[in-house]
Design a protein around this motif. Structure first.
Motif, PDB file in Angstrom:
ATOM      1  N   ILE A 169       1.023   0.095  10.387  1.00 55.91           N
ATOM      2  CA  ILE A 169       0.639   0.360   9.005  1.00 55.91           C
ATOM      3  C   ILE A 169       1.228  -0.670   8.046  1.00 55.91           C
ATOM      4  N   GLU A 170       2.520  -0.945   8.159  1.00 54.20           N
ATOM      5  CA  GLU A 170       3.142  -1.878   7.218  1.00 54.20           C
ATOM      6  C   GLU A 170       2.570  -3.281   7.381  1.00 54.20           C
ATOM      7  N   GLU A 171       2.447  -3.749   8.602  1.00 56.29           N
ATOM      8  CA  GLU A 171       1.895  -5.083   8.862  1.00 56.29           C
ATOM      9  C   GLU A 171       0.486  -5.208   8.280  1.00 56.29           C
ATOM     10  N   ILE A 172      -0.356  -4.198   8.523  1.00 53.33           N
ATOM     11  CA  ILE A 172      -1.742  -4.246   8.059  1.00 53.33           C
ATOM     12  C   ILE A 172      -1.803  -4.125   6.536  1.00 53.33           C
ATOM     13  N   GLY A 173      -0.977  -3.231   5.956  1.00 50.13           N
ATOM     14  CA  GLY A 173      -0.960  -3.076   4.507  1.00 50.13           C
ATOM     15  C   GLY A 173      -0.591  -4.356   3.797  1.00 50.13           C
ATOM     16  N   ILE A 174       0.391  -5.076   4.317  1.00 53.46           N
ATOM     17  CA  ILE A 174       0.806  -6.346   3.714  1.00 53.46           C
ATOM     18  C   ILE A 174      -0.336  -7.352   3.759  1.00 53.46           C
ATOM     19  N   ARG A 175      -1.048  -7.394   4.875  1.00 54.93           N
ATOM     20  CA  ARG A 175      -2.161  -8.348   5.000  1.00 54.93           C
ATOM     21  C   ARG A 175      -3.315  -7.975   4.068  1.00 54.93           C
ATOM     22  N   MET A 176      -3.630  -6.690   3.971  1.00 57.49           N
ATOM     23  CA  MET A 176      -4.700  -6.268   3.067  1.00 57.49           C
ATOM     24  C   MET A 176      -4.372  -6.622   1.614  1.00 57.49           C
ATOM     25  N   LYS A 180       0.809  -3.343  -3.113  1.00 58.74           N
ATOM     26  CA  LYS A 180       0.338  -4.187  -4.215  1.00 58.74           C
ATOM     27  C   LYS A 180      -0.115  -3.321  -5.367  1.00 58.74           C
ATOM     28  N   ILE A 181       0.241  -3.728  -6.580  1.00 63.03           N
ATOM     29  CA  ILE A 181      -0.352  -3.159  -7.787  1.00 63.03           C
ATOM     30  C   ILE A 181      -0.361  -4.284  -8.806  1.00 63.03           C
ATOM     31  N   ARG A 182      -1.491  -4.923  -8.916  1.00 66.68           N
ATOM     32  CA  ARG A 182      -1.619  -6.097  -9.792  1.00 66.68           C
ATOM     33  C   ARG A 182      -3.061  -6.190 -10.246  1.00 66.68           C
ATOM     34  N   MET A 183      -3.332  -5.777 -11.491  1.00 64.05           N
ATOM     35  CA  MET A 183      -4.703  -5.602 -11.943  1.00 64.05           C
ATOM     36  C   MET A 183      -5.230  -6.845 -12.643  1.00 64.05           C
ATOM     37  N   ASP A 184      -5.217  -8.002 -11.977  1.00 64.31           N
ATOM     38  CA  ASP A 184      -5.790  -9.221 -12.534  1.00 64.31           C
ATOM     39  C   ASP A 184      -7.221  -9.371 -12.033  1.00 64.31           C
ATOM     40  N   LEU A 185      -8.142  -9.682 -12.930  1.00 64.96           N
ATOM     41  CA  LEU A 185      -9.516  -9.988 -12.548  1.00 64.96           C
ATOM     42  C   LEU A 185      -9.679 -11.501 -12.589  1.00 64.96           C
ATOM     43  N   GLU A 186     -10.059 -12.086 -11.470  1.00 58.23           N
ATOM     44  CA  GLU A 186     -10.208 -13.537 -11.377  1.00 58.23           C
ATOM     45  C   GLU A 186     -11.486 -13.951 -12.099  1.00 58.23           C
TER      46      GLU A 186
END
Length: 363
Positions: free
Chosen positions: A274-281, A165-171
């Motif tokens: 790693i991939e499974e956990i990274g996607i969830r994070m 993920k690289i998405r710099m939106d502030l809610e």
């Protein structure tokens, strides 16, 4: 190739410029909209206004005020560094903890350093750096020069192995509960070099940096290129499809927008997952960046996440939720930034990189 005149000047946080500014609900809704995807149309503020029930004039005036009050840093195209063949990575360095400003000034002078922070760790200086595809020094040679100049005790190279993920939106309208909740998980993003040509480079030079806050913000770049604005917008759409352009969006001054804290959560996880956990994070709304990076004898953490909140407690809540809800986590550390030495958008295809290499390495 001329050096760009759009060079951004990094702003060092101060008490005066760091305080949050009161915002009304319309400001917050507008900022959420601007961070999403700025419309690639001749009159984007009119389209945004139609979506929010505002006139084009009010949207332009509000956006201009938010820029002048240093809440919105800029509205800008966000190009993909790796897609253009630039070598880039996160770097952690051990510099003199009593005198970090000298090393920071040296590091900041490199045109490919877009972010540089002092963090609460033995590796105390963390910066992102990029070099051009045809760099004579390359990343390793550049870091060797920087280590010599800064007298850093040690440097750890932390390139991206997988980008989740690289998405710099502030809610702006979300609460802590929403920031600490998971959305939809998506597969890792593409990070490879993509084909591009000389006209693509001209478009980048004409559009990078801050777009003017006017009803027709793309017109000056189209005039510079000598093409109709609709042709420019069509080309930008094509660059998006070709993965060269991520999107056009507003970038905020985090503290001025109310997000006073950022915590870099680093995670040791089950290496088989790693991939499974990274996607969830990456699915958590309060996480802006999520990567897999290499480990070392003195660095055991494979996954990196950036959490942004209105307080340290809110960042902790986001990271705590991940630790509680995502299985396979073995250990976590949280690194908070105490000083922002540099934060800019990278400018592409300028002479600045070659001039730095000539100045400091004679190549």
């Amino acid at each position: 190739m001329a050096t760009s005149d759009k060079t951004a000047v990094p702003k060092i946080r101060s008490r005066k410029d760091g305080a949050a500014v009161p915002l009304d609900d319309t400001d917050k809704s507008l900022m959420n909209k601007l961070q999403g995807a700025f419309p690639l149309v001749p009159r984007p503020y009119a389209q945004i206004g139609a979506d929010l029930g505002l006139s084009e004039d009010e949207v332009v005036k509000r956006t201009d005020r938010l820029v002048k009050e240093r809440i919105i840093r800029q509205v800008t195209p966000i190009y993909d560094t790796r897609a253009f063949g630039y070598g880039s990575m996160l770097v952690a360095a051990k510099v003199d903890p009593e005198h970090p400003w000298g090393p920071a000034k040296i590091i900041n002078e490199h045109p490919g350093v877009s972010h540089n922070y002092l963090r609460n760790h033995e590796f105390n200086m963390w910066f992102t750096i990029a070099v051009e595809e045809d760099s004579k020094l390359g990343l390793q040679g550049t870091l060797d020069v920087l280590q010599e100049l800064t007298k850093a005790e040690s440097i750890r190279q932390l390139p991206t192995l997988q980008l989740f993920k690289i998405r710099m939106d502030l809610e702006m309208t979300g609460d802590t509960k929403s920031l600490a909740s998971a959305g939809v998980a998506v597969p890792p993003a593409e990070t490879e070099r993509q084909p591009y040509d000389e006209f693509d480079k001209k478009v980048v030079r004409a559009t990078q940096g801050s777009l003017p806050v006017v009803p027709e913000p793309f017109q000056p770049a189209a005039d510079e290129l000598g093409i109709p604005v609709l042709s420019l917008l069509e080309h930008l759409e094509g660059m998006t499809e070709r993965k060269l352009l991520r999107r056009v969006a507003a970038i905020l001054f985090h503290r001025r927008a109310g997000f006073s804290a950022n915590g870099m959560g680093v995670w040791q996880v089950d290496p088989e997952r790693i991939e499974e956990i990274g996607i969830r994070m990456a699915a958590y709304r309060g996480i802006s960046h999520c990567y897999q990076r290499p480990t070392y004898a003195d660095w055991k953490y494979q996954l990196f996440t950036m959490a942004h909140g209105r307080s340290k407690e809110e960042c902790d809540a986001i990271l705590d939720a991940i630790q509680t809800e995502v299985p396979g986590i073995e250990d976590r550390a949280t690194l908070y930034s105490s000083t922002e030495f540099k934060k800019i958008r990278l400018l592409y295809f300028t002479d600045d990189f070659r001039e730095w290499e000539r100045k400091y390495a004679g190549v």
